[in-house]
Enzyme design. Structure first.
Site, PDB file in Angstrom:
ATOM      1  N   GLY A   1      68.008 -97.847  25.802  1.00  0.00           N
ATOM      2  CA  GLY A   1      67.000 -97.069  26.516  1.00  0.00           C
ATOM      3  C   GLY A   1      66.676 -95.744  25.858  1.00  0.00           C
ATOM      4  N   HIS A   2      65.678 -95.078  26.409  1.00  0.00           N
ATOM      5  CA  HIS A   2      65.166 -93.839  25.822  1.00  0.00           C
ATOM      6  C   HIS A   2      66.185 -92.718  25.863  1.00  0.00           C
ATOM      7  CE1 HIS A   2      64.348 -91.996  29.817  1.00  0.00           C
ATOM      8  NE2 HIS A   2      64.168 -93.248  30.177  1.00  0.00           N
ATOM      9  N   ASN A   3      66.191 -91.926  24.798  1.00  0.00           N
ATOM     10  CA  ASN A   3      67.058 -90.746  24.652  1.00  0.00           C
ATOM     11  C   ASN A   3      68.535 -91.078  24.563  1.00  0.00           C
ATOM     12  OD1 ASN A   3      64.503 -89.443  26.290  1.00  0.00           O
ATOM     13  ND2 ASN A   3      65.410 -87.993  24.849  1.00  0.00           N
TER      14      ASN A   3
ATOM     15  N   SER B   1      69.488 -92.060  28.158  1.00  0.00           N
ATOM     16  CA  SER B   1      70.205 -90.780  28.057  1.00  0.00           C
ATOM     17  C   SER B   1      71.717 -90.928  28.043  1.00  0.00           C
ATOM     18  CB  SER B   1      69.778 -89.832  29.194  1.00  0.00           C
ATOM     19  OG  SER B   1      68.393 -89.554  29.106  1.00  0.00           O
TER      20      SER B   1
END
Length: 352
Positions: free
Chosen positions: A244-246, A264
């Site tokens: 997933g993002h970050n 994250s």
């Protein structure tokens, strides 16, 4: 057909020949169970040790401390420290020749005029698309139908297999390998509920992939909402993984098929995740943590070691918890028996 004597084979893999004739000829390779006379095999896992007694192979690569009594009479042994790694040399010898690097850009490829590359030092296959502002290092191979989005940077020696996708402004280091169907830089999964509808949140960050990372087929790594999703040097990511993002992965992590890591979350160095591990978002995972297959990670885990279960616990505790459901039928039967005895005692007390 390629062939090699046992002595030459031992020299090729850096091992010591024992229990065999140096001039015997090997013509192929196979697994312990499928090998036939004339072929060489290997023992890379102790669980397959009984196979040395039944294999029909003429020779086997084995650990240097293996007791010869474990092997079939007449089986030639080549002893070395790491049979699995050494067998790669055997595969290269008997296998098909590697695909040659052929520099140049196929006539059907679409390459933006301002893409920065030396056409004589890269290889671009049919129908590949390279958008504007892309920078491609020398020695890169871009397969048929691959897509390299605007502003992407590729370090030297990258291999982008057919139909892989790298979206805009992502940055790849040197010698990165992307297998077919992988997608780097899709939008992160971000929405807010506004007046009863899901409103998309802009995802304007990038994905950064450091040197010597390999990413399997149909794996997806989302771009950051802002900043970067970062895959550290030397990570090896299997097919069908979602990151997933970050998220941040430290150096030399191993992520196995069907694992999902929510946004994250930060992994340390040398983290290993088995197949179908699920990781919640915004977590911290320490160095040298290993999650066994199907573990569910719901909280920060900083102490190195092996974990399993849902939620993931230290290995022995997790295994104990996983074993408990199998005991439920027996426990229910014992409860029923106790209830029957209690009912009989109550009936007896009433009658008396």
């Amino acid at each position: 057909m390629s062939s090699i004597t046992l002595q030459k084979l031992a020299e090729l893999v850096g091992g010591t020949l024992s229990l065999g004739g140096a001039d015997s000829v090997i013509t192929g390779l196979n697994s312990l169970h499928e090998a036939v006379p004339g072929e060489v095999t290997f023992l890379g896992n102790a669980r397959y040790l009984p196979g040395l007694k039944t294999t029909r192979a003429s020779a086997a690569l084995v650990p240097e401390d293996l007791d010869g009594e474990h092997a079939r009479e007449g089986l030639s042994l080549i002893r070395l420290k790491n049979p699995t790694l050494a067998f790669s040399n055997v595969i290269r010898f008997f296998g098909p020749p590697p695909v040659e690097f052929v520099p140049g850009i196929h006539p059907t490829a679409v390459v933006a005029a301002d893409a920065a590359c030396d056409p004589q030092k890269i290889s671009v296959g049919p129908n590949a698309v390279i958008e504007g502002g892309v920078q491609i290092g020398d020695g890169c191979t871009i397969g048929a139908g691959a897509y390299i989005g605007r502003g992407v940077k590729l370090g030297e020696g990258c291999v982008i297999h057919a139909n892989a996708v790298i979206k805009e402004y992502c940055v790849l280091g040197r010698r990165v390998i992307l297998h077919s169907g992988s997608v780097i830089g899709s939008d992160g999964f971000g929405y807010e509920m506004v007046q009863g509808r899901h409103q998309k949140i802009d995802q304007v960050g990038i994905v950064q992939i450091d040197d010597d990372v390999e990413i399997g087929s149909c794996t997806t790594i989302d771009r950051a909402r802002f900043g970067r999703t970062w895959i550290g040097e030397g990570c090896k990511i299997d097919n069908l993984v979602q990151i997933g993002h970050n998220c941040t992965l430290g150096k030399h992590c191993i992520i196995v098929s069907q694992t999902g890591i929510s946004g994250s979350t930060r992994l340390g160095n040398y983290v290993t995740m088995g197949g179908q591990v699920g990781v919640a978002g915004h977590l911290e995972i320490g160095d040298q943590v290993m999650f066994l297959a199907k573990s569910g990670v719901t909280k920060n885990i900083l102490e190195k070691g092996a974990y399993t279960g849902y939620p993931a616990r230290p290995l022995m505790e997790g295994r104990k918890m996983l074993s408990l459901p199998a005991k439920i039928p027996d426990l229910l039967e014992r409860v029923r028996e106790l209830e029957k005895k209690l009912a009989a005692l109550e009936k007896s007390a009433v009658q008396s």
